[in-house]
Design an enzyme around this catalytic site. Structure first.
Site, mmCIF file in Angstrom:
data_model
loop_
_atom_site.group_PDB
_atom_site.id
_atom_site.type_symbol
_atom_site.label_atom_id
_atom_site.label_comp_id
_atom_site.label_asym_id
_atom_site.label_seq_id
_atom_site.Cartn_x
_atom_site.Cartn_y
_atom_site.Cartn_z
ATOM 1 N N HIS A 1 1.136 -1.290 0.365
ATOM 2 C CA HIS A 1 -0.226 0.389 0.183
ATOM 3 C C HIS A 1 0.950 1.658 -0.415
ATOM 4 O O HIS A 1 1.335 1.270 0.633
ATOM 5 C CB HIS A 1 -0.788 0.214 0.901
ATOM 6 N N ALA A 2 0.666 2.193 -1.020
ATOM 7 C CA ALA A 2 1.525 3.210 -1.419
ATOM 8 C C ALA A 2 1.619 4.370 -0.164
ATOM 9 O O ALA A 2 0.726 5.123 0.558
ATOM 10 C CB ALA A 2 0.861 4.044 -2.878
ATOM 11 N N HIS B 1 0.212 11.871 -5.783
ATOM 12 C CA HIS B 1 -0.033 11.837 -4.217
ATOM 13 C C HIS B 1 0.389 11.432 -3.247
ATOM 14 O O HIS B 1 0.839 12.536 -2.661
ATOM 15 C CB HIS B 1 -1.483 10.369 -4.440
ATOM 16 N N GLU B 2 1.498 10.797 -3.538
ATOM 17 C CA GLU B 2 2.631 10.571 -2.093
ATOM 18 C C GLU B 2 3.919 11.667 -2.242
ATOM 19 O O GLU B 2 3.570 11.958 -1.754
ATOM 20 C CB GLU B 2 3.154 9.132 -2.875
ATOM 21 N N HIS C 1 2.561 14.412 -0.081
ATOM 22 C CA HIS C 1 3.251 14.090 1.244
ATOM 23 C C HIS C 1 4.588 14.892 1.018
ATOM 24 O O HIS C 1 4.585 15.065 2.231
ATOM 25 C CB HIS C 1 2.940 12.597 1.830
ATOM 26 N N GLU D 1 -3.702 14.864 2.647
ATOM 27 C CA GLU D 1 -3.983 13.725 1.486
ATOM 28 C C GLU D 1 -3.554 14.848 0.389
ATOM 29 O O GLU D 1 -4.782 14.390 -1.052
ATOM 30 C CB GLU D 1 -5.131 13.286 2.063
ATOM 31 N N HIS E 1 -6.561 0.223 6.074
ATOM 32 C CA HIS E 1 -6.672 1.313 6.760
ATOM 33 C C HIS E 1 -7.387 0.633 8.055
ATOM 34 O O HIS E 1 -7.337 1.671 9.030
ATOM 35 C CB HIS E 1 -7.107 2.748 6.427
ATOM 36 N N TYR F 1 -10.099 11.362 4.097
ATOM 37 C CA TYR F 1 -9.486 11.590 1.912
ATOM 38 C C TYR F 1 -11.096 11.912 1.698
ATOM 39 O O TYR F 1 -11.648 12.080 0.566
ATOM 40 C CB TYR F 1 -8.738 9.740 1.331
#
Ligand code: X8Z
Ligand code: ZN
Length: 649
Positions: free
Chosen positions: A389-390, A419-420, A423, A447, A548, A558
């Site tokens: 999971h990324a 997305h990552e 962060h 997020e 999650h 999210y």
């Protein structure tokens, strides 16, 4: 992410750590709600809405305030907390990084010890901080007070045995999910591949159009979860006990307290946002169901019925873009298929990450550090179990940025890379702040950053980097594009809301363990309009088949992010001087938009989130109008398509 401590920092886990986000918000409000609000009222930034009677802190540890405590003592106390947290969180984060990259019994134990040490410290220190409860602290300290109390999404009881048990369970659940596989009978004698990973099964979910093959992949994956149920039940008991010790009714109350408003206000505010977007979701659902009826038949999907959850291209039916081919509005308008070009160009994992990085640098952000390229995991190792999971990390809270992701050459992964990196760039912009401020303004902000940039990954931009052959030129092409986006962004909204709806009820005891699965499907049907594809019982534990849940990562973040990212996009497009329709805007290359974004990122969690929202968008609350503006042409078109249909379920 410093992902931090999955447990420790709230959020973190897979994605960001973000733990704090929660805390931040909540605290902010509460405490400061009154104290720092008074000061803020004179300023242009409106105070977060707080009930007059909001408590001074979200949790109320039993320990009494010390009337002799001074502000100087409080300052010294938080300086020590900062040093301690850095030591504990760095150690824990390193252990988590290693354990998720090499899932073994030993690394699981190391991760649990790191978590245990941090949990012990937090529970003890939150209680110790109560001596400053009666003091009127300067804003920076009152915010750290608040964030300290919200500093973990997994509060531990102070009983050492129970704390160790909770840490073990948490590490075990993460490992169990990460190792999960489906080993079908039909592959029993296959010398090459006996078992299918989540990645393999997800590829079936996205590509197969055979009802029974999809069903097999769906049930195969969901079978990893029943062994997690008993552990989960114990995790709920112990986590709730820990939450009570630091003054919260249960873990859900703690999670909902991280938004600079009371837990009840937060619940009402997310419901308000959901009601704003629900009519658009309902139109999308109606249209997609009719197309799926055409594909699979009304014997499989009846009128007015929820859609079986395995037909939407994704293991959890959370995003539906993988079935775009089944629902494309107009054929022959040019392909929106980026996957095809990624594969044709033979772009490897790092090359895909470079594409993401170049978007951030085009806005004036720094390049990723060399260590990012040396330390990240980009590809699923052939020879061991990893948590695929990324996630994004700053392992040492000092620009030690990394991602951990099993990248495949497909569009979905290109978007997740953005997305990552969102962060990581958040971490990069706030890593010099005190530890408790090294979080998003709230966890939905964290997020939403990468996703905001991904909204600028438009067909025109993709064509400019050679990943799309042709840009949609007319209204039909635009509708195709908007529908594809809606299958991702709009389809996700109810899913984003319901996961925590389920957990809040589990934590509060409203949903008993004997009803875990029943309550799960009731919410999935109510919000998403999907149904279990085969009858389920309480021997199943379907929530456990979503990362999650065993990973202890709050999820409503999210949902918030899907709303915020359109607000951010609209604001940044304005800063970039773009005046066309929102869905055609790309901020690529705009230093003005980049400066605005950077200023907000650099605030971390140092201020209540409405101030961060104000800094980037001029607005001081979540507002779905930008999302609705983006999809307005599609909504009109969907309404026309659905004429004569009985929508709903
Ligand atoms: O977990 C994630 C990210 C890491 S924070 C990959 N997401 C949610 C999910 O996969 O369920 C991003 C979208 C929603
Ligand atoms: Zn994330």
């Amino acid at each position: 992410m410093r992902r931090l401590l999955r447990s420790i920092r709230k959020g973190s886990a897979p994605a960001i750590q973000n733990t704090t986000a929660l805390a931040i918000a909540a605290l902010a409000l509460a405490t400061a709600g009154t104290a720092s609000c008074a000061a803020e009222q004179a300023a242009p930034i409106p105070c977060p809405k707080v009930e007059a009677a909001a408590p001074a802190t979200p949790g109320k540890p039993e320990l009494p305030a010390d009337p002799a405590a001074t502000v100087d003592e409080a300052r010294a106390f938080f300086a020590t907390v900062d040093t301690d947290l850095r030591r504990l969180w760095v150690a824990s984060s390193r252990a988590d990084w290693v354990s998720q990259n090499f899932i073994t019994d030993d690394t699981e134990a190391l991760s649990a010890s790191g978590q245990e040490a941090s949990m012990e410290y937090l529970t003890r220190t939150i209680k110790a901080s109560a001596r400053f409860n009666a003091l009127k602290l300067p804003d920076d300290l009152s915010r750290q007070m608040l964030l300290l109390k919200l500093g973990t999404s997994l509060p531990a009881p102070s009983d050492p045995k129970e704390r160790a048990e909770l840490a073990d369970i948490s590490a075990w659940m993460t490992g169990a999910y990460g190792k999960g596989k489906y080993c079908p009978k039909r592959l029993e004698n296959d010398p090459k591949k006996k078992c299918l990973t989540l990645g393999d099964l997800s590829n079936i979910m996205s590509k197969s159009r055979k009802y029974d093959e999809l069903l097999d992949a769906w049930t195969g994956w969901h079978a990893i979860a029943p062994p997690i149920k008993a552990k989960y039940q114990r995790y709920v008991e112990l986590g709730n006990k820990g939450a009570k010790e630091i003054g919260f009714a249960d873990m859900g109350a703690l999670w909902r307290s991280g938004y600079d408003m009371t837990a009840a206000e937060f619940e009402a505010d997310t419901e308000r946002l959901w009601q704003e977007v629900k009519p658009l979701y309902d139109e999308l659902h109606c249209y997609v169901r009719s197309r799926l009826q055409a594909k699979y038949g009304k014997d499989k999907i009846a009128d007015k019925a929820p859609i079986p959850a395995h037909l939407l291209g994704n293991m959890w039916a959370q995003e539906w873009n993988n079935i775009y081919d089944l629902v494309e509005p107009y054929k022959g308008q040019g392909s929106l298929d980026v996957t095809k070009n990624l594969q044709k160009k033979k772009l490897d994992e790092k090359a895909m990450v470079r594409i993401g990085e170049s978007f951030f640098t085009s806005l004036g952000m720094d390049k990723l550090p060399d260590t990012f390229w040396e330390r990240s995991l980009f590809k699923k190792p052939a020879d061991r179990d990893v948590v695929c999971h990324a996630s994004a990390w700053d392992v040492t809270f000092s620009d030690d940025l990394r991602i951990k992701m099993c990248i495949e050459p497909k569009e979905e992964d290109l978007i997740t890379i953005h997305h990552e990196l969102g962060h990581d760039y958040y971490y990069q912009n706030y890593f010099k702040l005190p530890m408790l401020f090294q979080q998003g303004a709230n966890d939905g902000f964290h997020e939403g950053i990468g996703d905001t940039l991904a909204l600028s990954v438009t067909p025109a931009y993709l064509k400019s980097i050679g990943l799309l052959d042709k840009v949609p030129e007319n209204e039909k092409g635009e509708l195709n594009f908007l529908l594809k986006m809606a299958l991702d962004k709009v389809a996700f909204l109810p899913f984003g809301k319901l996961i925590d709806q389920w957990r809040w009820d589990v934590f509060s005891g409203k949903t008993a363990p004997a009803d875990y699965n029943k309550a799960w499907w009731a919410l999935r049907t109510k919000y998403q309009g999907v149904s279990a594809p085969v009858p389920r019982t309480e021997a199943d534990f379907d929530p456990g088949a979503k990362y999650h849940v065993p990973g202890n990562t709050p999820y409503v973040r999210y949902f918030l992010a899907r709303i915020y990212q359109f607000q951010f996009h609209r604001a940044l497009c304005k800063a970039a001087g773009q005046t066309g329709p929102l869905h055609t805007c790309s901020i690529y290359g705009s230093k003005a938009a980049g400066a605005k974004l950077k200023a907000m990122l650099a605030m971390g969690a140092s201020k209540p989130w409405p101030e961060a929202m104000k800094a980037i968008s001029g607005e001081d609350r979540g507002d779905a109008s930008a999302l609705l503006e983006y999809f307005a042409p599609l909504r009109k078109w969907l309404a026309e398509q659905n004429k004569g249909q009985t929508c709903g379920w």
